[in-house]
Design an enzyme around this catalytic site. Sequence first.
Site, PDB file in Angstrom:
ATOM      1  NE  ARG A   1      -4.452 -47.167 -22.646  1.00 42.42           N
ATOM      2  CZ  ARG A   1      -5.568 -46.543 -22.929  1.00 42.42           C
ATOM      3  NH1 ARG A   1      -5.721 -45.247 -22.637  1.00 42.42           N
ATOM      4  NH2 ARG A   1      -6.584 -47.161 -23.502  1.00 42.42           N
TER       5      ARG A   1
ATOM      6  CB  ALA B   1      -5.273 -47.391 -31.536  1.00 43.09           C
TER       7      ALA B   1
ATOM      8  CD  GLN C   1      -6.352 -51.092 -20.392  1.00 45.34           C
ATOM      9  OE1 GLN C   1      -7.009 -51.868 -19.702  1.00 45.34           O
ATOM     10  NE2 GLN C   1      -5.510 -51.515 -21.314  1.00 45.34           N
TER      11      GLN C   1
ATOM     12  CG  ASP D   1      -6.429 -51.241 -30.065  1.00 44.55           C
ATOM     13  OD1 ASP D   1      -7.470 -51.370 -29.398  1.00 44.55           O
ATOM     14  OD2 ASP D   1      -5.416 -50.647 -29.661  1.00 44.55           O
TER      15      ASP D   1
ATOM     16  CG  ASN E   1     -11.515 -51.888 -28.648  1.00 50.21           C
ATOM     17  OD1 ASN E   1     -10.610 -51.075 -28.784  1.00 50.21           O
ATOM     18  ND2 ASN E   1     -12.433 -51.760 -27.713  1.00 50.21           N
ATOM     19  CE  LYS E   2      -6.843 -53.406 -23.892  1.00 58.13           C
ATOM     20  NZ  LYS E   2      -5.490 -54.000 -23.894  1.00 58.13           N
TER      21      LYS E   2
HETATM   22  O1  MRU Z   1      -3.895 -51.953 -24.513  1.00 53.85           O
HETATM   23  P1  MRU Z   1      -4.422 -50.551 -24.741  1.00 53.85           P
HETATM   24  O2  MRU Z   1      -4.783 -49.846 -23.489  1.00 53.85           O
HETATM   25  O3  MRU Z   1      -3.495 -49.754 -25.644  1.00 53.85           O
HETATM   26  O4  MRU Z   1      -5.755 -50.795 -25.556  1.00 53.85           O
HETATM   27  C1  MRU Z   1      -6.556 -49.690 -25.902  1.00 53.85           C
HETATM   28  C2  MRU Z   1      -7.846 -50.056 -26.467  1.00 53.85           C
HETATM   29  O5  MRU Z   1      -8.180 -51.182 -26.708  1.00 53.85           O
HETATM   30  C3  MRU Z   1      -8.719 -48.916 -26.853  1.00 53.85           C
HETATM   31  O6  MRU Z   1     -10.053 -49.201 -26.651  1.00 53.85           O
HETATM   32  C4  MRU Z   1      -8.439 -48.634 -28.326  1.00 53.85           C
HETATM   33  O7  MRU Z   1      -7.079 -48.400 -28.540  1.00 53.85           O
HETATM   34  C5  MRU Z   1      -9.173 -47.508 -28.819  1.00 53.85           C
HETATM   35  S1  MRU Z   1      -8.479 -46.039 -28.205  1.00 53.85           S
HETATM   36  C6  MRU Z   1      -9.161 -44.682 -28.862  1.00 53.85           C
END
Ligand code: MRU
Length: 344
Positions: A45, A47, A192, A233, A243-244
């Site tokens: 997981r 991006a 995460q 993302d 983003n998350k």
């Molecule tokens: O659902 P996820 O764990 O894939 O979400 C990840 C995030 O939101 C990260 O902060 C984002 O992808 C940036 S990663 C360099």
Amino acid sequence: MIETIQWTDGGVVMIDQTLLPGKEEYFTCRDYKDVAHAIRTMVIRGAPAIGVAAAMGVAIGIAQARPADLDGQLAVISAELAGTRPTAVNLFWAIDRMNRVYREHRHLAYEALRDRLIAEAKLVREEDIEINTAIGRHGAPLVPDGKTVLTHCNAGALATAGYGTALGVIRAAIESGKNIDVFADETRPFLQGSRLTVWELQQDGIKVKLITDNMAGHFLHSGQIGCVIVGADRIAANGDVANKIGTYSVAVLAKENNVPFYVAAPISTLDMTFPTGELIPIEERGAKEVTHVFGVPVAPAGTEVRNPAFDVTPNRYVTAIITERGVARATFEKSLRALVEETK
Ligand code: MRU
């Protein structure tokens, strides 16, 4: 360095992020369907890491395809991978890149075309590490010395092919001699922050403290936090940042307390087809992520749930966007466009 994802003769090997920090186990994808499964279930997981996985998914799919009907199979493989997760634009960017390379080399014999696609997928991985190092180089001077950096989710080595975006900036700041430590939001519901960010920073000996998401405001008000750094993302042309989930709340609290809010992301996370963040597709995930913690119910049986996995932070809360080509500030329409067009 943590090996998030690698191409091997036996398949695409990924550290299984659903098992961390309890178990450090590797998941081998033996075909493109395994890669799609790994992205969907968040074995991999983040991006940029999703982008690398998708590139390798296309390559392994074509490497195992019947040479007679490659065009049709590429379409099937690409559609399966594109249907895994909707928000991180790097997924679609990587699939498009592999399709472009396929078209450019379609005239070659099957073996040569296959090898070219495998080489491209490996290149996507290598480039990602270089890009993150460059993001770190541009971002390190922005990090206040002697303070704490607050981060949300995991935008580290685990979310990329290596080094990380937001955590890459933190690593680069420390490598440049700055004395900083990190507060990691736990990042409910998938955790995460606690499971992955704390684990990977501990691996590197970087000082980190875990806080629950609802403590961020308290600490942003305390004067201890020098800046917030998060990943992204998908970033719209005007600098709105998906983003998350929870990132938006942190950004608002940062502005309220005059703490700079930085977003670190590669150019491949910019989606110039979206003028603003309003239409960015937001993934909605299953109820069990909210009602249960590691299989243990924390809500009454049958509780109805909403579980958007991402939110969009409007550009007015973003102090700067740190990319491998430099730092963009408001007005983002202009500064991001200039960075995107730099190579043209
Ligand atoms: O659902 P996820 O764990 O894939 O979400 C990840 C995030 O939101 C990260 O902060 C984002 O992808 C940036 S990663 C360099």
